[in-house]
Enzyme design. Structure first.
Site, PDB file in Angstrom:
ATOM      1  N   THR A 130       0.798  -1.225   0.000  1.00 37.19           N
ATOM      2  CA  THR A 130       0.000   0.000   0.000  1.00 37.19           C
ATOM      3  C   THR A 130       0.831   1.276   0.000  1.00 37.19           C
ATOM      4  O   THR A 130       0.472   2.259  -0.659  1.00 37.19           O
ATOM      5  CB  THR A 130      -0.907  -0.015   1.257  1.00 37.19           C
ATOM      6  OG1 THR A 130      -1.724  -1.180   1.183  1.00 37.19           O
ATOM      7  CG2 THR A 130      -1.793   1.197   1.337  1.00 37.19           C
TER       8      THR A 130
ATOM      9  N   ASP B  62       1.905  -7.447  -3.936  1.00 37.43           N
ATOM     10  CA  ASP B  62       1.127  -7.373  -2.706  1.00 37.43           C
ATOM     11  C   ASP B  62       1.809  -8.385  -1.776  1.00 37.43           C
ATOM     12  O   ASP B  62       2.146  -9.495  -2.208  1.00 37.43           O
ATOM     13  CB  ASP B  62      -0.314  -7.805  -3.004  1.00 37.43           C
ATOM     14  CG  ASP B  62      -1.209  -7.661  -1.797  1.00 37.43           C
ATOM     15  OD1 ASP B  62      -2.140  -6.849  -1.846  1.00 37.43           O
ATOM     16  OD2 ASP B  62      -0.990  -8.387  -0.798  1.00 37.43           O
ATOM     17  N   SER B  63       2.005  -8.020  -0.525  1.00 38.21           N
ATOM     18  CA  SER B  63       2.820  -8.908   0.317  1.00 38.21           C
ATOM     19  C   SER B  63       2.141 -10.246   0.604  1.00 38.21           C
ATOM     20  O   SER B  63       2.773 -11.165   1.117  1.00 38.21           O
ATOM     21  CB  SER B  63       3.235  -8.210   1.606  1.00 38.21           C
ATOM     22  OG  SER B  63       2.193  -8.197   2.537  1.00 38.21           O
ATOM     23  N   SER B  64       0.867 -10.389   0.259  1.00 36.42           N
ATOM     24  CA  SER B  64       0.229 -11.715   0.395  1.00 36.42           C
ATOM     25  C   SER B  64       0.862 -12.708  -0.567  1.00 36.42           C
ATOM     26  O   SER B  64       0.688 -13.911  -0.429  1.00 36.42           O
ATOM     27  CB  SER B  64      -1.264 -11.631   0.087  1.00 36.42           C
ATOM     28  OG  SER B  64      -1.810 -10.528   0.710  1.00 36.42           O
TER      29      SER B  64
ATOM     30  N   THR C 253       1.968  -4.650   4.518  1.00 36.13           N
ATOM     31  CA  THR C 253       1.892  -4.975   5.951  1.00 36.13           C
ATOM     32  C   THR C 253       1.469  -6.418   6.219  1.00 36.13           C
ATOM     33  O   THR C 253       1.779  -6.969   7.271  1.00 36.13           O
ATOM     34  CB  THR C 253       0.905  -4.034   6.671  1.00 36.13           C
ATOM     35  OG1 THR C 253      -0.368  -4.132   6.026  1.00 36.13           O
ATOM     36  CG2 THR C 253       1.381  -2.604   6.665  1.00 36.13           C
ATOM     37  N   ASP C 254       0.760  -7.034   5.264  1.00 31.16           N
ATOM     38  CA  ASP C 254       0.165  -8.342   5.553  1.00 31.16           C
ATOM     39  C   ASP C 254       1.183  -9.395   5.993  1.00 31.16           C
ATOM     40  O   ASP C 254       0.908 -10.192   6.889  1.00 31.16           O
ATOM     41  CB  ASP C 254      -0.627  -8.851   4.337  1.00 31.16           C
ATOM     42  CG  ASP C 254      -1.906  -8.049   4.128  1.00 31.16           C
ATOM     43  OD1 ASP C 254      -2.318  -7.341   5.068  1.00 31.16           O
ATOM     44  OD2 ASP C 254      -2.494  -8.128   3.034  1.00 31.16           O
TER      45      ASP C 254
ATOM     46  N   THR D 117       3.001 -20.616  21.807  1.00 30.72           N
ATOM     47  CA  THR D 117       1.656 -20.349  22.360  1.00 30.72           C
ATOM     48  C   THR D 117       0.772 -19.519  21.420  1.00 30.72           C
ATOM     49  O   THR D 117       1.268 -18.656  20.695  1.00 30.72           O
ATOM     50  CB  THR D 117       1.736 -19.644  23.740  1.00 30.72           C
ATOM     51  OG1 THR D 117       0.400 -19.349  24.182  1.00 30.72           O
ATOM     52  CG2 THR D 117       2.527 -18.348  23.699  1.00 30.72           C
ATOM     53  N   GLN D 118      -0.519 -19.791  21.497  1.00 27.98           N
ATOM     54  CA  GLN D 118      -1.508 -18.991  20.749  1.00 27.98           C
ATOM     55  C   GLN D 118      -1.742 -17.640  21.420  1.00 27.98           C
ATOM     56  O   GLN D 118      -2.318 -16.737  20.812  1.00 27.98           O
ATOM     57  CB  GLN D 118      -2.866 -19.706  20.722  1.00 27.98           C
ATOM     58  CG  GLN D 118      -2.883 -20.983  19.957  1.00 27.98           C
ATOM     59  CD  GLN D 118      -4.229 -21.710  20.066  1.00 27.98           C
ATOM     60  OE1 GLN D 118      -5.227 -21.149  20.489  1.00 27.98           O
ATOM     61  NE2 GLN D 118      -4.239 -22.965  19.682  1.00 27.98           N
ATOM     62  N   CYS D 119      -1.307 -17.520  22.690  1.00 21.43           N
ATOM     63  CA  CYS D 119      -1.537 -16.256  23.409  1.00 21.43           C
ATOM     64  C   CYS D 119      -0.757 -15.131  22.746  1.00 21.43           C
ATOM     65  O   CYS D 119       0.296 -15.354  22.150  1.00 21.43           O
ATOM     66  CB  CYS D 119      -1.077 -16.377  24.857  1.00 21.43           C
ATOM     67  SG  CYS D 119      -2.118 -17.450  25.825  1.00 21.43           S
TER      68      CYS D 119
HETATM   69  N1  ASP Z   1      -2.284  -6.238   0.981  1.00 26.04           N
HETATM   70  C1  ASP Z   1      -1.276  -5.209   1.243  1.00 26.04           C
HETATM   71  C2  ASP Z   1       0.071  -5.897   1.335  1.00 26.04           C
HETATM   72  O1  ASP Z   1       0.356  -6.502   2.331  1.00 26.04           O
HETATM   73  C3  ASP Z   1      -1.587  -4.469   2.481  1.00 26.04           C
HETATM   74  C4  ASP Z   1      -0.568  -3.429   2.845  1.00 26.04           C
HETATM   75  O2  ASP Z   1       0.335  -3.107   2.155  1.00 26.04           O
HETATM   76  O3  ASP Z   1      -0.694  -2.922   3.956  1.00 26.04           O
HETATM   77  O4  ASP Z   1       0.835  -5.836   0.394  1.00 26.04           O
END
Ligand code: ASP
Length: 351
Positions: free
Chosen positions: A21, A65-67, A97-98, A286-288
């Site tokens: 983004t 996209d980081s996904s 960010t993902d 841990t999931q915590c």
């Molecule tokens: N889907 C975006 C990514 O991770 C979201 C972002 O950049 O915050 O590439």
């Protein structure tokens, strides 16, 4: 590399744009967000020109996209930092960010003996939008990447995430929020720095290299034969067996309850013991959101330990995954790998 506006050469920063983004801008013709040319970053963020740093940029192609991040991107990033290491005083990686917490975690393991900052940042709103958090994140990341002490040593020679005025150790972070500007958390490790009127560094906590003059070791061999199994009430023997005993994995991260607890049912422990006795690494995380695994407190934890499960201590899942990819990539023998897993390599666990 493209350079711009060297007012007075003090520190040199390489800005690496991978996608996400932060580097988007509204294209009025298309009515959609499209990546802007990072060599023109000064037009978008003129504030950067006020720094007396040389800032060059490198844009990945294709931008992603980081996904869509794959280990090949981490290898490319590591090679790039290695190739440019002597040229720059610090590196700022702009990343979606993902999966930023995964990338920052694994990079911290791939670069051993870091003497310069590698700071990840991104944003929740594109840099070209009025209320963007991207400018502030980028400006803080650049300032931190350039910061040096009286002896000319980097103030933060670590892989970090800088987001919403907080600098966090990269391998301690997880994405916390999908729409708030405070997108990341680092529950088990306090901030390495906080940006207010001034940037306040938590110098006690920041790791220093053993030698400032030695070049880091760049590790690019990763073994991704790792699975993650999140335990939940109602989980079936078939699901546990399929994941834990899969022939395609060398290691499994078990995301357990609380201090590292899992069902005490016989079938569950039998499957875990069977996989461990076949040499598979089973790592307990841990999931915590905060706190640590301690398999010596409850009977259920003790049974896991007895079955051969190794503790992930207070590791995040992202960091456990990166550490496993790295260690398994370095060692073909799971016994050696399991021993290394218990060590604190880059400040990723508190021991
Ligand atoms: N889907 C975006 C990514 O991770 C979201 C972002 O950049 O915050 O590439």
């Amino acid at each position: 590399m493209s350079a711009f506006s060297p007012i007075r050469e003090r520190s040199a920063i390489l800005l690496i744009y991978t996608g996400g983004t932060i580097g988007m801008k509204e294209d009025p013709a298309l009515g959609a967000l499209t990546p802007f040319d990072f060599s023109q970053i000064l037009e978008e963020v003129p504030e950067l020109g006020k720094f007396a740093y040389r800032i060059d940029s490198h844009t990945f192609s294709p931008l992603i996209d980081s996904s869509d991040v794959e280990p090949s991107l981490w290898v490319e990033l590591t090679h790039l930092i290695e190739a440019e290491y002597d040229e720059y005083d610090g590196f700022v990686i702009l990343h979606g960010t993902d999966t930023m917490a995964y990338s920052a975690s694994v990079l911290s393991f791939m670069i051993e003996g870091l003497t310069k900052p590698v700071i990840f940042t991104g944003s929740q709103l594109p840099i070209g939008t009025p209320r963007t958090d991207g400018k502030e994140n980028l400006i803080s990341a650049v300032e931190i990447a350039a910061a040096k002490d009286d002896q000319g040593h980097a103030l933060v020679p670590e892989v970090c995430i800088c987001f919403d005025n907080i600098l966090m150790r990269g391998n301690r972070t997880s994405k916390l929020n999908s729409d708030n500007f405070r997108a990341f958390r680092s529950e088990n490790c306090p901030p390495l720095a906080e940006a207010g009127i001034n940037i306040r560094y938590n110098t006690q906590l920041i790791r220093k290299p053993e030698s400032w003059t030695q070049k880091p070791i760049f590790h690019t061999s990763l073994d991704t034969r790792v699975a993650i199994l999140k335990i939940h009430p109602g989980i079936t023997p078939q699901v546990v067996r399929d994941i834990v005993c899969s022939r395609d994995t060398r290691a499994v991260i078990l995301e357990t309850y609380g201090a590292g607890n899992a069902p005490s049912k016989e079938w569950f422990l039998n499957i875990i013991s069977e996989a461990a006795s076949q040499g598979k690494i089973i790592m307990n995380v841990t999931q915590c959101l905060a706190g640590s695994v301690n398999m010596d407190i409850y009977a259920t934890g003790k049974s896991l330990k007895g079955a051969g499960v190794v503790s992930g201590y207070d590791s995040t899942t992202e960091s456990a995954l990166g550490k496993l990819f790295h260690i398994l990539g370095m060692h073909h023998d799971n016994h050696i790998a399991a021993k290394l897993l218990c060590e604190d390599l880059r400040g990723e666990i508190s021991k």
